[in-house]
Design a protein around this motif. Structure first.
Motif, short mmCIF file in Angstrom:
data_model
loop_
_atom_site.label_atom_id
_atom_site.label_comp_id
_atom_site.label_asym_id
_atom_site.label_seq_id
_atom_site.Cartn_x
_atom_site.Cartn_y
_atom_site.Cartn_z
N UNK A 1 0.87 -1.18 0.00
CA UNK A 1 0.00 0.00 0.00
C UNK A 1 0.90 1.23 0.00
N UNK A 2 0.42 2.30 -0.66
CA UNK A 2 1.26 3.51 -0.76
C UNK A 2 0.39 4.74 -0.96
N UNK A 3 0.57 5.74 -0.08
CA UNK A 3 -0.10 7.03 -0.24
C UNK A 3 0.64 7.88 -1.27
N UNK A 4 -0.12 8.70 -1.96
CA UNK A 4 0.48 9.63 -2.93
C UNK A 4 1.22 10.74 -2.19
N UNK A 5 2.42 11.12 -2.66
CA UNK A 5 3.13 12.26 -2.07
C UNK A 5 2.65 13.60 -2.62
N UNK A 6 1.60 13.56 -3.44
CA UNK A 6 1.08 14.78 -4.08
C UNK A 6 -0.30 15.16 -3.55
N UNK A 7 -1.16 14.14 -3.36
CA UNK A 7 -2.52 14.37 -2.86
C UNK A 7 -2.75 13.49 -1.64
N UNK A 8 -3.12 14.10 -0.53
CA UNK A 8 -3.13 13.36 0.73
C UNK A 8 -4.24 12.32 0.84
N UNK A 9 -5.26 12.38 -0.01
CA UNK A 9 -6.35 11.41 0.07
C UNK A 9 -6.24 10.29 -0.97
N UNK A 10 -5.20 10.31 -1.78
CA UNK A 10 -5.04 9.30 -2.84
C UNK A 10 -4.14 8.16 -2.35
N UNK A 11 -4.63 6.93 -2.52
CA UNK A 11 -3.94 5.73 -2.05
C UNK A 11 -3.86 4.70 -3.18
N UNK A 12 -2.70 4.06 -3.33
CA UNK A 12 -2.54 2.97 -4.30
C UNK A 12 -2.34 1.67 -3.54
N UNK A 13 -2.94 0.59 -4.04
CA UNK A 13 -2.83 -0.71 -3.37
C UNK A 13 -2.52 -1.79 -4.41
N UNK A 14 -1.67 -2.74 -4.04
CA UNK A 14 -1.27 -3.83 -4.94
C UNK A 14 -1.58 -5.16 -4.28
N UNK A 15 -2.02 -6.11 -5.09
CA UNK A 15 -2.52 -7.38 -4.53
C UNK A 15 -1.99 -8.59 -5.29
#
Length: 403
Positions: free
Chosen positions: A192-206
């Motif tokens: 899981x990784x939060x965006x360093x640009x927008x505080x509410x954007x999250x990326x997840x890998x499965x």
């Protein structure tokens, strides 16, 4: 660099260009430093490391033995040869130690007085650095593969957590509770990784081969799912629609500006995506060896032009051009597989940890030829500055004569 400094002083060059050029030169000259050691504390492989962003001085490591170590990277001796000492350890003798492998460690982004660790013992612990005691413990139903705190968040204090369950858990540091669940994956969430640009954007890998991008303010589901074929149905089988990789996706990393997202998978591929649109940029990195069944920690340089990617690849660290896909070099020094690496943006240094229980420091090397080239550039820049000054004086004199 001397040439850039002279040109900058004379006003002939942009200061940012100097900074980027020197950062790039330093990254391209990274070598294993024979004069710098890191205390060997772990009795088993090192899964994760993190360098705090406040001072750039302290480093965390977490190992397969459940041990967590805090290192001081500062050189107090003034000597060329020194060892980065372990200043404190949560060892096997501590009653608060993780029972099983520590998979992720991370400093609190705004203060070195706190850090967070997660483990295969199904817990995530928020630690007080001063006392080395957990201030909060979160319990989960399955092994915890990954967690991440946003490096820029001001409006929330959420920790995203990926576990053996297909649901992403959002834990609130302020309330000490799990406040939200993101559903959409069909297998364990490995990174899981939060965006360093927008505080509410999250990326997840499965492990379901998918990467999803979420806006955690929305309850309706993910913003989009990354598709390696960019929507071309003719290239995708009916079972593989909207998959980022053809295997387990176990690595995520945003670029420093948050404009791009990198992913790695067990299909031995690494892909670069536009984080705003989800488009596959189709940069070809070739075969990127990835045998890890768990989260793979890789990193991107910051402040260079162009930027570089550092990826564990067997017992080496592969360095690629971010936008070209070119393999620049292989950093060899570990005796066993590398599991994690972290870039130090203040000094353009790299630290890597592996199954050989070692943390290695890779630092820029200055060669004699570089010094000669810099001196030549400095002389040329100084001559250009003198000519510019002379021309200005001539023009001033000419103007005064006309008056």
């Amino acid at each position: 660099m001397l040439g850039f400094l002279t040109a900058r002083q004379a006003g002939l060059d942009d200061p940012l260009r100097l900074r980027r050029a020197e950062s790039t030169r330093r990254v391209l000259s990274l070598k294993l430093n024979p004069d710098r050691d890191v205390d060997r504390i772990h009795g088993n492989g090192i899964n994760t490391i993190d360098i705090e962003a406040i001072e750039g001085r302290y480093m965390l490591s977490g190992g397969a033995d459940g041990v967590i170590v805090v290192y001081d990277l500062e050189n107090y001796s003034g000597k060329l040869q020194y060892t980065c000492k372990a200043v404190c350890t949560v060892g096997r003798s501590s009653k608060y130690v993780h029972k099983f492998s520590v998979e992720t460690v991370q400093w609190y982004p705004y203060d070195t007085g706190m850090f967070v660790s997660s483990s295969f013992d199904k817990t995530m612990k928020v630690w007080d650095t001063e006392t080395l005691k957990p201030a909060e413990v979160f319990q989960f139903e399955g092994n915890v593969y990954s967690h991440h705190l946003s490096p820029i968040a001001r409006k929330h204090s959420l920790i995203a957590v990926g576990t053996k369950e297909p649901k992403i858990q959002l834990c609130d540091l302020k309330s000490g509770s799990r406040i939200h669940v993101l559903q959409g994956h069909r297998a364990e969430v490995l990174s899981v990784r939060w965006s360093p640009r927008y505080e509410h954007i999250l990326a997840t890998a499965s492990a379901d081969s998918k990467v999803k991008v979420w806006d955690v303010r929305r309850a309706s589901g993910s913003l989009f799912t990354l598709d390696q074929h960019n929507g071309d149905k003719s290239k995708a089988s009916s079972e593989a629609v909207n998959t980022a990789h053809d295997g387990r996706v176990n690595g995520l990393c945003f670029t420093g500006d948050g404009l791009y997202l990198l992913t790695t998978g067990t299909d031995d591929r690494m892909r670069l995506w536009n984080s705003a649109t989800g488009e596959n940029t189709l940069v070809n990195y070739g075969k990127v060896c990835n045998e890890s069944r768990k989260r793979l920690q890789f990193t991107v340089s910051r402040g260079c032009s162009p930027e570089f990617v550092f990826v564990p690849c067997g017992s080496s660290v592969a360095v690629y051009g971010l936008h070209t896909g070119e393999l620049v070099t292989m950093l060899r020094g570990h005796y066993n597989n590398v599991d994690c690496c972290e870039f130090h943006p203040d000094y353009q240094e790299l630290y890597s940890g592996g199954k050989d229980c070692n943390i290695l420091a890779w630092v820029p090397v200055i060669r004699a030829s570089d010094v000669e080239e810099e001196t030549k550039s400095a002389n040329q820049a100084a001559a250009a500055a003198d000519r510019s000054s002379a021309n200005s004086a001539f023009q001033d004199a000419w103007s005064s004569d006309e008056d």
